[in-house]
Scaffold this active site. Sequence first.
Site, mmCIF file in Angstrom:
data_model
loop_
_atom_site.group_PDB
_atom_site.id
_atom_site.type_symbol
_atom_site.label_atom_id
_atom_site.label_comp_id
_atom_site.label_asym_id
_atom_site.label_seq_id
_atom_site.Cartn_x
_atom_site.Cartn_y
_atom_site.Cartn_z
ATOM 1 N N PHE A 24 15.798 -12.335 10.477
ATOM 2 C CA PHE A 24 16.965 -12.198 11.337
ATOM 3 C C PHE A 24 17.420 -13.553 11.868
ATOM 4 O O PHE A 24 18.603 -13.843 11.965
ATOM 5 C CB PHE A 24 16.631 -11.261 12.501
ATOM 6 N N TYR A 70 30.064 -9.245 19.013
ATOM 7 C CA TYR A 70 28.700 -9.752 18.903
ATOM 8 C C TYR A 70 27.954 -9.395 20.184
ATOM 9 O O TYR A 70 28.526 -9.431 21.276
ATOM 10 C CB TYR A 70 28.696 -11.274 18.706
ATOM 11 N N HIS A 127 17.396 -17.152 19.043
ATOM 12 C CA HIS A 127 16.915 -15.840 18.598
ATOM 13 C C HIS A 127 17.573 -15.418 17.295
ATOM 14 O O HIS A 127 16.913 -14.944 16.365
ATOM 15 C CB HIS A 127 17.173 -14.793 19.682
ATOM 16 N N ASP A 128 18.877 -15.587 17.214
ATOM 17 C CA ASP A 128 19.625 -15.172 16.026
ATOM 18 C C ASP A 128 19.955 -16.350 15.115
ATOM 19 O O ASP A 128 20.639 -16.160 14.101
ATOM 20 C CB ASP A 128 20.939 -14.498 16.434
ATOM 21 N N THR A 129 19.497 -17.544 15.488
ATOM 22 C CA THR A 129 19.913 -18.740 14.752
ATOM 23 C C THR A 129 18.682 -19.586 14.399
ATOM 24 O O THR A 129 17.669 -19.054 13.975
ATOM 25 C CB THR A 129 20.943 -19.527 15.570
#
Length: 473
Positions: A19, A171, A227-229
């Site tokens: 992720f 988002y 977290h998402d990157t």
Amino acid sequence: MHPSLLLVGAMLAFATSAFAAVAQSFQPPASSPTDPSGNYTGQSNGTISNGPLVSGKAFDRFIQIWIENTDYATAASSPVFQNLSKEGLLLDSFYGVTHPSEPNYIAAVGGDFFGAASDNFFHIPQNISTVVDLLEEKNISWASYQENMPYDGFTGFNYTQKNYLTGNGTYTYYVRKHNGLIIFDSVANVSSRALRTRNFNDFAADFKADAIPQWNFVTPNLVNDGHDTTIDFVGDWLNYWLIPLLGDDKFNNNRTLILLTFDESETYTINNRIYTLVLGGGLPADLKGTTDSTFYTHYTALSTVQANWGLKSLGRGDANATLNNVIDFVAKQTSWTNNGIAGNDSSIPLLNITGTIPGPLNTVLYVPFTAPNTSAVGTGGGGVFVSPLLDKNFTAASAPKPVNLTASGLPNPWSTDPGFNYANGTEVIQAPSATSTKPASGKNAGARAAVGMREGAVVTVLVGFVLGVVMVL
């Protein structure tokens, strides 16, 4: 560790890694860290009100900034972190206390993660104390700044808005699981406290008014915290947000300490070592660019603050003699003696645990909330804070054996939403509509979906049925 737990950990680590690899390009959410922005959705509710400054022994302001899910070696490879380490003190034996994210945030402000082993919706009852109780007892101002939280005191599971990175679609930038204080009813159900959980437009207002409090917890959004990157995306955010603020006395004066850390390592099958820096004008000049290999954990943030201001302890992990070392130079200034564990000492416990600790937030090893250890020795020398609502006689020693609620087809009583709502700036308790471990947040500031039964009803019915007791505490 049991093989099945290792398998689960490996699967979770793989999912997290996959992720986090989503390719996104950093875009500043505001023109500067100290300017308001429509990308933050919530408008400022005005400048925060603080009392007179309370001097500490080693520092007068403490700022924690948490970023996400990164192995030590990965962070150490980042040019931005390498450059920051030259201006700060590297704590190279600092550990998260468990997996996944949410229990670490809970532990850092409450002294315990209460057995939590997921990122589900939880709330913690009113009689369980946090660092806020300790700070307010000494009139020390505080705030939590949460990027992209839609309004002050928001208690929803997450918040979805327009995608400001692409300009297309929506988002989810804000999540409750990264906002440790709002998980505690002793904050969320007290208006004066809930409204000190603020968004980044409030931060801009507080900064311009020179009103940043003495204790602060800062959580970037899900892209800026990594977290998402990726760690490089985090580095871009630090260059945009933190590094300019380091040069401004309104944020970082000569009595400020800044703890820049991660919640946990990305890989679950290794111990939970995380890259952590101490920055700020309050760091002694001779320690800049050096390394401290003392064994620290997230409880260190509590014990260091307690030692500095002579606070009481919470009588939990913050008073655990193995886990609560005070940052060394602060320990020396406050006459606290650490335990001597450092580097790769064999005494360092395994802290990559998931789901093995019984507690009220562990549905398969459920036990009620118990009182803290009131005879614990904290680093501040002030005894143990005990809520007046707490039954001090209900201790871990007297608690019943853990119960598997899942096997009994029963929900965790603390996974339902009590309905505290501050959309209009004052508390409203909304009527429950359903039970859920993961209530979905609406796509506007006032939405509250899938709220659960009220706390008292759940505790009385469920705990009375399963454990033969009427009340948790």
